[in-house]
Design an enzyme around this catalytic site. Structure first.
Site, PDB file in Angstrom:
ATOM      1  N   ASP A  57     -51.640 -24.051  -5.995  1.00  0.00           N
ATOM      2  CA  ASP A  57     -52.760 -23.304  -6.577  1.00  0.00           C
ATOM      3  C   ASP A  57     -53.360 -22.442  -5.471  1.00  0.00           C
ATOM      4  O   ASP A  57     -54.171 -22.922  -4.671  1.00  0.00           O
ATOM      5  CB  ASP A  57     -53.817 -24.255  -7.141  1.00  0.00           C
ATOM      6  CG  ASP A  57     -53.353 -25.000  -8.389  1.00  0.00           C
ATOM      7  OD1 ASP A  57     -52.181 -25.424  -8.428  1.00  0.00           O
ATOM      8  OD2 ASP A  57     -54.175 -25.172  -9.310  1.00  0.00           O
ATOM      9  N   LYS A  88     -55.144 -18.507 -12.910  1.00  0.00           N
ATOM     10  CA  LYS A  88     -56.141 -19.582 -13.019  1.00  0.00           C
ATOM     11  C   LYS A  88     -57.524 -18.984 -12.824  1.00  0.00           C
ATOM     12  O   LYS A  88     -57.715 -18.093 -12.003  1.00  0.00           O
ATOM     13  CB  LYS A  88     -55.830 -20.639 -11.948  1.00  0.00           C
ATOM     14  CG  LYS A  88     -56.838 -21.771 -11.824  1.00  0.00           C
ATOM     15  CD  LYS A  88     -56.356 -22.755 -10.752  1.00  0.00           C
ATOM     16  CE  LYS A  88     -57.425 -23.776 -10.378  1.00  0.00           C
ATOM     17  NZ  LYS A  88     -56.951 -24.714  -9.338  1.00  0.00           N
ATOM     18  N   LYS A 148     -54.442 -21.206 -16.601  1.00  0.00           N
ATOM     19  CA  LYS A 148     -55.090 -22.474 -16.279  1.00  0.00           C
ATOM     20  C   LYS A 148     -56.593 -22.243 -16.214  1.00  0.00           C
ATOM     21  O   LYS A 148     -57.062 -21.345 -15.523  1.00  0.00           O
ATOM     22  CB  LYS A 148     -54.580 -23.031 -14.940  1.00  0.00           C
ATOM     23  CG  LYS A 148     -55.317 -24.305 -14.496  1.00  0.00           C
ATOM     24  CD  LYS A 148     -54.724 -24.889 -13.219  1.00  0.00           C
ATOM     25  CE  LYS A 148     -55.547 -26.060 -12.691  1.00  0.00           C
ATOM     26  NZ  LYS A 148     -54.962 -26.659 -11.462  1.00  0.00           N
TER      27      LYS A 148
END
Length: 271
Positions: free
Chosen positions: A128, A191, A220
């Site tokens: 991430d 995300k 996400k």
């Protein structure tokens, strides 16, 4: 080679691509189907997260135990805890995700690539990474693309790469731009947030991000998602993964709801 180490397009070409994407945004957005709360499919949408700087080994062990017990998709931790998490989760179906460039996003591309490489070497299967959102806001698109591509290049598929935009810091146009840059660099997800800066995920931003990315990418939602209802709302807006430190509570809520629905169905004679 994935994420080739060039700027791919000129600054003017990037701006044309992003302008075109904004012009083609839909007037309305679909509602997506969320997995039934309390089921395995629902649990597999959750990244169980612990990113506090003062996290202890006992807390990491507990995080992994909870993830294994509830069958979450992954645990998301900092680089220093990846190896321990991998050891804890051996012979389970829970992946280990590691944050990269966290949480400011302003580290150099080479630093992010090094951190990503170390995480994968330690056993992380998902990354991430925080986009360099100050450069994104300045519309320095070639540099932002190279930043993402550096990580994708050093950690190709099947490593899952999620690009954190930090939407609370961005305009609608910036969010569109971030999505198109992540898509061009072959990221797997965009995300919303780190959870460490400003407002976290919103349904509006999830819908926007979902509408911009292609069919091979996912969204996400992360930051401030604390209840089963908030999870479902994000999934219905288009999120296919939820990052949260409240996964255990969410699953407790979800399973209670599932039991109530099942009992109601039995009582009404439907089962």
């Amino acid at each position: 080679m994935e994420g080739e180490m060039t700027t791919r397009y000129t600054q003017e070409e990037w701006r044309t691509i992003i302008d075109e994407a904004e012009r083609h945004l839909p007037d309305s957005f679909p509602q997506y189907n969320a997995p039934t709360p309390g089921t395995l499919d629902f649990a597999k949408c959750i990244d169980h997260t612990l990113l506090k700087l003062d996290a202890t080994k006992e807390q990491i062990d507990q995080l992994c135990d909870e993830a294994r017990r509830h069958e979450f998709q992954s645990v998301c931790v900092r680089l220093s805890w990846v190896e321990r998490a991998v050891q804890n989760l051996r012979e389970s179906n829970v992946a280990v995700a590691c944050v990269v460039g966290f949480h400011e996003g302003t580290y150099s591309a080479s630093e992010k690539a090094k951190e990503a490489s170390m995480a994968v070497a330690a056993g992380a299967l998902e990354l991430d990474m925080v986009i360099n959102y100050p450069l994104l806001k300045q519309q320095r698109y070639s540099q932002v693309y190279t930043d993402i591509a550096a990580v994708r290049n050093i950690t190709p598929h099947p490593i899952v790469l999620k690009v954190i935009l930090e939407t609370s810091e961005l305009s609608k146009f910036d969010i569109v731009a971030g999505c198109k840059l992540a898509e061009a660099a072959n990221a797997d997800f965009v995300k919303t947030s780190t959870g460490f800066g400003g407002q976290g995920a919103t349904e509006e931003n999830v819908r926007l991000m979902k509408s911009v990315i292609g069919p091979n990418m996912k969204v996400k939602a992360s930051g401030g998602v604390k209840t089963v209802n908030e999870c479902v709302a994000m999934m219905e807006a288009g999120a296919e993964r939820i990052g949260t430190s409240n996964g255990v509570w969410i699953m407790k809520e979800a399973r209670t709801l599932l039991e109530d629905v099942t009992h109601s169905a039995v009582d009404s004679g439907r089962y």
